[in-house]
Design a protein around this motif. Structure first.
Motif, PDB file in Angstrom:
ATOM      1  N   LEU A 194      45.635  48.123  47.981  1.00 41.75           N
ATOM      2  CA  LEU A 194      45.472  47.233  46.826  1.00 41.75           C
ATOM      3  C   LEU A 194      45.615  45.748  47.171  1.00 41.75           C
ATOM      4  CD1 LEU A 194      47.481  49.119  44.055  1.00 41.75           C
ATOM      5  CD2 LEU A 194      45.000  48.975  44.303  1.00 41.75           C
ATOM      6  N   PHE A 223      47.132  45.098  38.822  1.00 46.92           N
ATOM      7  CA  PHE A 223      47.266  45.891  40.039  1.00 46.92           C
ATOM      8  C   PHE A 223      48.516  46.779  40.015  1.00 46.92           C
ATOM      9  CE2 PHE A 223      43.995  43.054  41.538  1.00 46.92           C
ATOM     10  CZ  PHE A 223      43.220  43.882  42.346  1.00 46.92           C
ATOM     11  N   GLN A 243      43.749  42.409  45.580  1.00 51.31           N
ATOM     12  CA  GLN A 243      44.582  41.622  44.678  1.00 51.31           C
ATOM     13  C   GLN A 243      44.651  40.171  45.141  1.00 51.31           C
ATOM     14  OE1 GLN A 243      48.689  42.771  43.008  1.00 51.31           O
ATOM     15  NE2 GLN A 243      49.218  41.473  44.751  1.00 51.31           N
TER      16      GLN A 243
END
Length: 210
Positions: free
Chosen positions: A108, A94, A112
């Motif tokens: 994100l 990531f 994640q």
């Protein structure tokens, strides 16, 4: 060469021409093809060894049921899986996404966190099976690219992974060998190169649903 023509041209090469080597340009194509292969979540739990040392190939042949193509190939590609796909591995991915795409953390982080939680709940055997599936995806990509580049190849499961891992020092790299792909150019006297393809009829393997 069209894709279908190329796939008809390819076959599991049993004997390579030892006098012919892949150029660096051809090798670069295969390296990039491996790196661009599709993987689940884009995590790439894979590494690939590129071996061109004839003495090493001779030794690996012994660990490959003495299959001649391992020694006679221009190069031997060994597809390996990462033995640890953990929180650190996932977060590194990531970070790479953020760096390349400049995606904000608020976009994100939810995905994640989901992957970190999901993988932490899986048994080691389950993660290994998942990673192995990614190796087969990579093998399929490499075989197709080899065909379109007119590079001969022989996909192999018939080898002793433990002996490969020990000989190549893969354990120290937290890797495990899964598949082997000798590549190069077919020998003129490989009789398998002239065999017609044997496949089930198209209408038997394709199911069309309207």
């Amino acid at each position: 060469m069209s894709n279908i023509k190329a796939l008809n041209w390819r076959y599991a090469t049993k004997k390579f021409d030892e006098s012919r080597k892949l150029t660096e340009e051809k090798l670069e194509v295969l390296k990039h093809a491996f790196n661009l292969t599709a993987t689940s979540y884009g995590l790439q739990p894979l590494r690939m060894l590129v071996i061109s040392n004839r003495e090493k190939q001779k030794q690996l042949k012994e660990f490959s049921m003495n299959q001649e193509q391992v020694e006679s190939a221009s190069h031997v590609l060994v597809i390996c899986i990462e033995k640890e796909v953990d929180e650190k591995f996932i977060k590194t991915y990531f970070k790479r996404v953020k760096h390349i795409r400049e995606t904000p953390d608020e976009v994100l982080n939810p995905f994640q966190n989901f992957l970190v939680d999901d993988f932490s709940s899986k048994a080691t055997e389950e993660i290994e099976a998942w990673a192995r599936n990614q190796a087969y995806l990579a093998m399929g990509t490499l075989l197709t690219v080899c065909a379109t580049e007119e590079i001969d190849a022989c996909p192999m499961e018939g080898f002793e992974p433990e002996k490969y891992d020990e000989y190549l020092g893969l354990r120290e790299m937290n890797l495990q060998s899964v598949l082997v792909l000798p590549v190069g150019y077919r020998s003129k006297d490989d009789m398998f190169s002239t065999f017609k393809k044997v496949r089930r009829p198209l209408e038997e393997v394709i199911i069309e649903i309207d």
